[in-house]
Write a protein that holds these residues in place. Sequence first.
Motif, short mmCIF file in Angstrom:
data_model
loop_
_atom_site.label_atom_id
_atom_site.label_comp_id
_atom_site.label_asym_id
_atom_site.label_seq_id
_atom_site.Cartn_x
_atom_site.Cartn_y
_atom_site.Cartn_z
N ILE A 221 0.81 -1.21 0.00
CA ILE A 221 0.00 0.00 0.00
C ILE A 221 0.85 1.26 0.00
CG2 ILE A 221 -1.66 1.35 1.36
CD1 ILE A 221 -2.76 -1.37 2.34
N LYS A 222 1.93 1.25 0.79
CA LYS A 222 2.70 2.49 0.96
C LYS A 222 4.19 2.17 1.08
CE LYS A 222 2.26 6.95 3.25
NZ LYS A 222 1.53 7.73 4.23
N GLN A 223 5.00 3.05 0.56
CA GLN A 223 6.44 2.81 0.50
C GLN A 223 7.05 2.65 1.89
OE1 GLN A 223 8.61 6.08 -1.11
NE2 GLN A 223 10.26 4.84 -1.92
N SER A 224 6.57 3.43 2.86
CA SER A 224 7.12 3.36 4.21
C SER A 224 6.71 2.10 4.95
CB SER A 224 6.68 4.59 5.02
OG SER A 224 5.27 4.68 5.06
N GLY A 225 5.83 1.29 4.34
CA GLY A 225 5.38 0.06 4.98
C GLY A 225 6.52 -0.88 5.32
N ILE A 226 7.56 -0.92 4.49
CA ILE A 226 8.67 -1.83 4.72
C ILE A 226 9.37 -1.53 6.04
CG2 ILE A 226 10.27 -0.40 3.38
CD1 ILE A 226 10.33 -4.24 3.63
N TYR A 227 9.46 -0.24 6.40
CA TYR A 227 10.14 0.13 7.65
C TYR A 227 9.27 -0.19 8.86
CZ TYR A 227 12.63 2.81 4.11
OH TYR A 227 13.30 3.18 2.99
N LEU A 228 7.98 0.14 8.79
CA LEU A 228 7.09 -0.10 9.92
C LEU A 228 6.88 -1.60 10.15
CD1 LEU A 228 4.45 2.70 9.31
CD2 LEU A 228 6.29 2.67 10.98
N VAL A 229 6.79 -2.38 9.07
CA VAL A 229 6.63 -3.83 9.21
C VAL A 229 7.89 -4.44 9.84
CG1 VAL A 229 6.51 -5.98 7.91
CG2 VAL A 229 4.91 -4.14 7.41
N SER A 230 9.05 -3.96 9.43
CA SER A 230 10.31 -4.46 10.01
C SER A 230 10.35 -4.20 11.51
CB SER A 230 11.51 -3.80 9.34
OG SER A 230 11.52 -4.07 7.95
N ILE A 231 9.94 -2.99 11.92
CA ILE A 231 9.91 -2.65 13.35
C ILE A 231 8.93 -3.55 14.08
CG2 ILE A 231 9.29 -0.84 15.00
CD1 ILE A 231 10.26 1.19 12.86
N MET A 232 7.74 -3.78 13.47
CA MET A 232 6.72 -4.59 14.12
C MET A 232 7.17 -6.04 14.28
SD MET A 232 2.73 -5.10 13.15
CE MET A 232 2.28 -3.54 13.86
N VAL A 233 7.78 -6.61 13.24
CA VAL A 233 8.26 -7.99 13.31
C VAL A 233 9.31 -8.12 14.43
CG1 VAL A 233 9.59 -9.77 12.11
CG2 VAL A 233 7.76 -8.58 10.91
N PHE A 234 10.20 -7.14 14.53
CA PHE A 234 11.21 -7.17 15.59
C PHE A 234 10.55 -7.12 16.97
CE2 PHE A 234 13.80 -4.66 18.57
CZ PHE A 234 14.88 -5.51 18.70
N MET A 235 9.54 -6.26 17.13
CA MET A 235 8.88 -6.13 18.43
C MET A 235 8.10 -7.40 18.80
SD MET A 235 9.92 -3.29 19.47
CE MET A 235 8.94 -3.09 20.94
N ILE A 236 7.44 -8.03 17.79
CA ILE A 236 6.73 -9.27 18.04
C ILE A 236 7.70 -10.37 18.48
CG2 ILE A 236 5.40 -11.14 16.94
CD1 ILE A 236 4.08 -8.99 15.18
N CYS A 237 8.83 -10.47 17.79
CA CYS A 237 9.85 -11.48 18.15
C CYS A 237 10.38 -11.21 19.55
CB CYS A 237 10.99 -11.46 17.14
SG CYS A 237 10.52 -12.04 15.49
N LEU A 238 10.60 -9.94 19.88
CA LEU A 238 11.10 -9.57 21.18
C LEU A 238 10.10 -9.95 22.28
CD1 LEU A 238 13.51 -8.09 22.58
CD2 LEU A 238 12.16 -6.01 22.43
N LEU A 239 8.82 -9.71 21.99
CA LEU A 239 7.76 -10.00 22.96
C LEU A 239 7.66 -11.49 23.26
CD1 LEU A 239 5.20 -9.16 24.58
CD2 LEU A 239 3.91 -9.45 22.47
N TYR A 240 7.77 -12.33 22.22
CA TYR A 240 7.53 -13.75 22.38
C TYR A 240 8.79 -14.57 22.69
CZ TYR A 240 2.63 -13.43 21.11
OH TYR A 240 1.30 -13.12 21.11
N THR A 241 9.95 -13.95 22.59
CA THR A 241 11.19 -14.71 22.86
C THR A 241 11.86 -14.29 24.16
OG1 THR A 241 12.48 -13.12 21.53
CG2 THR A 241 11.67 -15.12 20.43
#
Length: 243
Positions: A221-241
């Motif tokens: 949808i948006k060019q900046s999505g790659i940065y926000l998704v990367s941050i979110m994936v990192f935070m999800i991994c941090l939360l569950y590990t």
Amino acid sequence: YLVPGLSLIAPFLLLIVLTGTGVVRNREVWLSDFTHLATSVAVGMPLTALAIVVYEPLWDDMTHWLVSAQFLFRQHHLPTETEPIVISSMAIYPYARAMLHAWVNSVNGDFTVNVQGIFNCFFLSSTFRWLPIWIERQQSRSLDQFENISLIAVASLLAIPWAAMLGSTLVVSSYADPVFAICFVHIFMLVMVTDDLDKLIVSDRHRMLQLSLLLLAPIAIKQSGIYLVSIMVFMICLLYTSP
């Protein structure tokens, strides 16, 4: 970049194939799912009426979002080197949102500016479906049909004044941010109702596919999505590990 000049029909056919596959794979529950989704759209109709009546174009609408959709509507394919979008301020942006706009205009036969606002309200109504699922997980029991529909209606009633208080501009414009934000709402809710992400990754392939597609949606949808998704994936991994 990968497929210059891709016809608008190709992704539309892919959407039909994916929809058919989903109905076949979930044939035991697709009717109830369709009922709940239809209810979400029905109780969200005041928002849709707002999108039909009100249109407040933003600067970005005129410089990019409407420009991209109008190009696809006229040319029926993605840009190429010989046919670029010369007046768009950000021609490298993804075209997922503009394609939806162009599909509707192609059927209509004319270019209408408020198509995306109506889509935004449809997408927003899809978030109403999460309230029954969230309560089911909290109470560890299955809700009946009436309870599901009642909770969907409650969620919609909460969303309508929210949209009114924030103003209709972002909700009903051609701006990509409403769809962008709605994708992240779905991602957050899917993670919230998942008890064990490790188990999800290993065994629940269906839900893992849902999460993967939701993480890909902002990038489309948006060019900046790659940065926000990367941050979110990192935070999800941090939360569950983390302990």
